[in-house]
Design a protein around this motif. Sequence first.
Motif, PDB file in Angstrom:
ATOM      1  N   PRO A  79      30.272  -9.633  48.002  1.00 53.55           N
ATOM      2  CA  PRO A  79      31.548  -9.486  48.716  1.00 53.55           C
ATOM      3  C   PRO A  79      31.835 -10.717  49.561  1.00 53.55           C
ATOM      4  O   PRO A  79      30.922 -11.473  49.922  1.00 53.55           O
ATOM      5  CB  PRO A  79      31.322  -8.249  49.587  1.00 53.55           C
ATOM      6  N   MET A  80      33.119 -10.934  49.864  1.00 54.66           N
ATOM      7  CA  MET A  80      33.497 -12.112  50.643  1.00 54.66           C
ATOM      8  C   MET A  80      32.980 -12.045  52.081  1.00 54.66           C
ATOM      9  O   MET A  80      32.676 -13.065  52.685  1.00 54.66           O
ATOM     10  CB  MET A  80      35.022 -12.273  50.643  1.00 54.66           C
ATOM     11  N   GLU A  81      32.893 -10.848  52.625  1.00 55.21           N
ATOM     12  CA  GLU A  81      32.375 -10.680  53.986  1.00 55.21           C
ATOM     13  C   GLU A  81      30.938 -10.177  53.897  1.00 55.21           C
ATOM     14  O   GLU A  81      30.684  -9.093  53.383  1.00 55.21           O
ATOM     15  CB  GLU A  81      33.242  -9.691  54.775  1.00 55.21           C
ATOM     16  N   LEU A  82      30.012 -10.979  54.394  1.00 51.34           N
ATOM     17  CA  LEU A  82      28.599 -10.627  54.335  1.00 51.34           C
ATOM     18  C   LEU A  82      28.197  -9.809  55.556  1.00 51.34           C
ATOM     19  O   LEU A  82      28.844  -9.872  56.601  1.00 51.34           O
ATOM     20  CB  LEU A  82      27.747 -11.889  54.258  1.00 51.34           C
ATOM     21  N   ALA A  83      27.125  -9.044  55.419  1.00 52.70           N
ATOM     22  CA  ALA A  83      26.620  -8.262  56.542  1.00 52.70           C
ATOM     23  C   ALA A  83      26.194  -9.191  57.678  1.00 52.70           C
ATOM     24  O   ALA A  83      25.677 -10.291  57.445  1.00 52.70           O
ATOM     25  CB  ALA A  83      25.436  -7.408  56.080  1.00 52.70           C
ATOM     26  N   ASP A  84      26.420  -8.754  58.907  1.00 52.89           N
ATOM     27  CA  ASP A  84      26.072  -9.563  60.081  1.00 52.89           C
ATOM     28  C   ASP A  84      24.593  -9.934  60.063  1.00 52.89           C
ATOM     29  O   ASP A  84      23.726  -9.081  59.819  1.00 52.89           O
ATOM     30  CB  ASP A  84      26.373  -8.781  61.362  1.00 52.89           C
ATOM     31  N   GLY A  85      24.336 -11.208  60.295  1.00 54.61           N
ATOM     32  CA  GLY A  85      22.965 -11.671  60.403  1.00 54.61           C
ATOM     33  C   GLY A  85      22.251 -11.869  59.089  1.00 54.61           C
ATOM     34  O   GLY A  85      21.045 -12.142  59.074  1.00 54.61           O
ATOM     35  N   LEU A  86      22.995 -11.759  57.959  1.00 59.46           N
ATOM     36  CA  LEU A  86      22.370 -11.917  56.637  1.00 59.46           C
ATOM     37  C   LEU A  86      23.125 -12.976  55.843  1.00 59.46           C
ATOM     38  O   LEU A  86      23.820 -12.671  54.872  1.00 59.46           O
ATOM     39  CB  LEU A  86      22.359 -10.582  55.877  1.00 59.46           C
ATOM     40  N   PRO A  87      22.999 -14.245  56.218  1.00 58.08           N
ATOM     41  CA  PRO A  87      23.758 -15.306  55.548  1.00 58.08           C
ATOM     42  C   PRO A  87      23.173 -15.689  54.194  1.00 58.08           C
ATOM     43  O   PRO A  87      22.020 -15.364  53.876  1.00 58.08           O
ATOM     44  CB  PRO A  87      23.622 -16.483  56.521  1.00 58.08           C
ATOM     45  N   ILE A  88      23.985 -16.381  53.404  1.00 59.20           N
ATOM     46  CA  ILE A  88      23.478 -17.036  52.193  1.00 59.20           C
ATOM     47  C   ILE A  88      22.732 -18.280  52.653  1.00 59.20           C
ATOM     48  O   ILE A  88      23.299 -19.142  53.326  1.00 59.20           O
ATOM     49  CB  ILE A  88      24.632 -17.400  51.243  1.00 59.20           C
ATOM     50  N   VAL A  89      21.452 -18.369  52.318  1.00 58.01           N
ATOM     51  CA  VAL A  89      20.616 -19.458  52.838  1.00 58.01           C
ATOM     52  C   VAL A  89      20.293 -20.509  51.776  1.00 58.01           C
ATOM     53  O   VAL A  89      19.798 -21.589  52.100  1.00 58.01           O
ATOM     54  CB  VAL A  89      19.316 -18.911  53.461  1.00 58.01           C
TER      55      VAL A  89
ATOM     56  N   TYR B 283      14.852 -25.262  45.859  1.00 65.15           N
ATOM     57  CA  TYR B 283      15.784 -24.462  45.060  1.00 65.15           C
ATOM     58  C   TYR B 283      17.235 -24.783  45.389  1.00 65.15           C
ATOM     59  O   TYR B 283      18.094 -24.807  44.508  1.00 65.15           O
ATOM     60  CB  TYR B 283      15.530 -22.973  45.315  1.00 65.15           C
ATOM     61  N   HIS B 284      17.493 -25.063  46.644  1.00 70.46           N
ATOM     62  CA  HIS B 284      18.873 -25.179  47.139  1.00 70.46           C
ATOM     63  C   HIS B 284      19.583 -26.408  46.596  1.00 70.46           C
ATOM     64  O   HIS B 284      19.021 -27.505  46.537  1.00 70.46           O
ATOM     65  CB  HIS B 284      18.867 -25.232  48.666  1.00 70.46           C
ATOM     66  N   ASP B 285      20.865 -26.226  46.196  1.00 69.00           N
ATOM     67  CA  ASP B 285      21.683 -27.314  45.669  1.00 69.00           C
ATOM     68  C   ASP B 285      22.910 -27.517  46.554  1.00 69.00           C
ATOM     69  O   ASP B 285      23.815 -26.668  46.558  1.00 69.00           O
ATOM     70  CB  ASP B 285      22.113 -26.993  44.243  1.00 69.00           C
ATOM     71  N   PRO B 286      22.974 -28.632  47.324  1.00 69.50           N
ATOM     72  CA  PRO B 286      24.100 -28.853  48.239  1.00 69.50           C
ATOM     73  C   PRO B 286      25.454 -28.936  47.535  1.00 69.50           C
ATOM     74  O   PRO B 286      26.476 -28.516  48.099  1.00 69.50           O
ATOM     75  CB  PRO B 286      23.746 -30.186  48.922  1.00 69.50           C
TER      76      PRO B 286
ATOM     77  N   ALA C  80      19.320 -14.444  59.504  1.00 69.85           N
ATOM     78  CA  ALA C  80      19.724 -15.582  60.333  1.00 69.85           C
ATOM     79  C   ALA C  80      18.585 -15.999  61.264  1.00 69.85           C
ATOM     80  O   ALA C  80      17.893 -15.161  61.848  1.00 69.85           O
ATOM     81  CB  ALA C  80      20.964 -15.219  61.148  1.00 69.85           C
ATOM     82  N   GLY C  81      18.392 -17.313  61.366  1.00 72.19           N
ATOM     83  CA  GLY C  81      17.422 -17.852  62.312  1.00 72.19           C
ATOM     84  C   GLY C  81      15.992 -17.909  61.817  1.00 72.19           C
ATOM     85  O   GLY C  81      15.113 -18.412  62.519  1.00 72.19           O
ATOM     86  N   GLU C  82      15.745 -17.412  60.610  1.00 70.34           N
ATOM     87  CA  GLU C  82      14.366 -17.424  60.102  1.00 70.34           C
ATOM     88  C   GLU C  82      14.124 -18.640  59.208  1.00 70.34           C
ATOM     89  O   GLU C  82      15.048 -19.249  58.680  1.00 70.34           O
ATOM     90  CB  GLU C  82      14.071 -16.117  59.350  1.00 70.34           C
ATOM     91  N   ASP C  83      12.865 -18.987  59.042  1.00 66.46           N
ATOM     92  CA  ASP C  83      12.480 -20.187  58.289  1.00 66.46           C
ATOM     93  C   ASP C  83      12.827 -20.032  56.806  1.00 66.46           C
ATOM     94  O   ASP C  83      12.472 -19.039  56.168  1.00 66.46           O
ATOM     95  CB  ASP C  83      10.977 -20.416  58.459  1.00 66.46           C
ATOM     96  N   THR C  84      13.527 -21.031  56.270  1.00 69.82           N
ATOM     97  CA  THR C  84      13.883 -21.017  54.840  1.00 69.82           C
ATOM     98  C   THR C  84      13.294 -22.232  54.114  1.00 69.82           C
ATOM     99  O   THR C  84      13.754 -22.596  53.036  1.00 69.82           O
ATOM    100  CB  THR C  84      15.412 -21.002  54.662  1.00 69.82           C
ATOM    101  N   GLY C  85      12.278 -22.842  54.702  1.00 74.65           N
ATOM    102  CA  GLY C  85      11.689 -24.050  54.126  1.00 74.65           C
ATOM    103  C   GLY C  85      11.173 -23.865  52.720  1.00 74.65           C
ATOM    104  O   GLY C  85      11.176 -24.807  51.915  1.00 74.65           O
TER     105      GLY C  85
END
Length: 295
Positions: free
Chosen positions: A84-94, A213-216, A203-208
């Motif tokens: 969905p376009m609006e994500l749950a609070d505190g759960l971003p796409i990382v 995997y991540h593609d800018p 949100a705020g947790e380590d995603t190292g």
Amino acid sequence: MQEIRIGSRDSLLAVIQSETVIASIRRTDPETDVRLITMKTTGDKILDRTLDKVGGKGLFVKELDRALANHEVDFTVHSLKDMPMELADGLPIVAVSPRADVRDVLVLPEGVDTLSPELPIGCSSARRRIQLQRLFPGYRIESVRGNVQTRLRKLDGGQYGALVLAAAGLHRLGLEHRISRYFSVDEILPAAGQAIIAVQGRAGEDTGCLRGYHDPDAMACMLAERAFVRKLDGGCSSPVAAYAHLENGRLHVRGMYVSEDEKNVCFGERTGLPGQAVQLGTLLAEQLMAEGGKA
């Protein structure tokens, strides 16, 4: 040893996509124990009605969001176009994957090489339906639900003369041999986020562990496309399409807006810098709303 739990829908495609994330984490941090936890979402259970009748795309993420918020899993993996376009609070796409083949494709029944005018073309969205009506005037376009394998069974069982699916999903499932025709993005503009895999975290947790995997570039495209749809207030039932791509350092954003009565279909494009992704998507939506009579 650190443990990372990956949450996923239990469909074969969702599991295959989650395994690409798991493999990347293991390459980045070989000492990490990565575990897959699958679950069936409400959207997977309700197959007799179209998504707009039962609550929209959020039905595919609700259970996964709850597990993530409750620390039952550390990340969740989704097809970006199903979010969905609006994500749950505190759960971003990382993190997001590099984009695979963005095109939609035509799939005919097994052993058939021509499109039957007697049977409907099955598709899962108003976006596809609107564009297919322009490509195949006179043909019936009907909704089809279920995972890819379920839809193919319905096709081969004679319920449909063809299906329109995403190329990326068929390729990931090893079913590219079923593709009869690729539609260019000029013929069928894709859904926002199509062919991108998204990883959601807290949100705020380590995603190292996701750095490999991540593609800018895919993230810039995602931001532009989702800004376009969000400005139009487009959900799963709205005939909205958006496609962004980078070329020579410039971000090109294309969009489709359809008026509420579906009489006006407007296409447009904006170009700018990747850092302007959200602005470009928003401005394009405003432009097409004005042209389509909504503004």
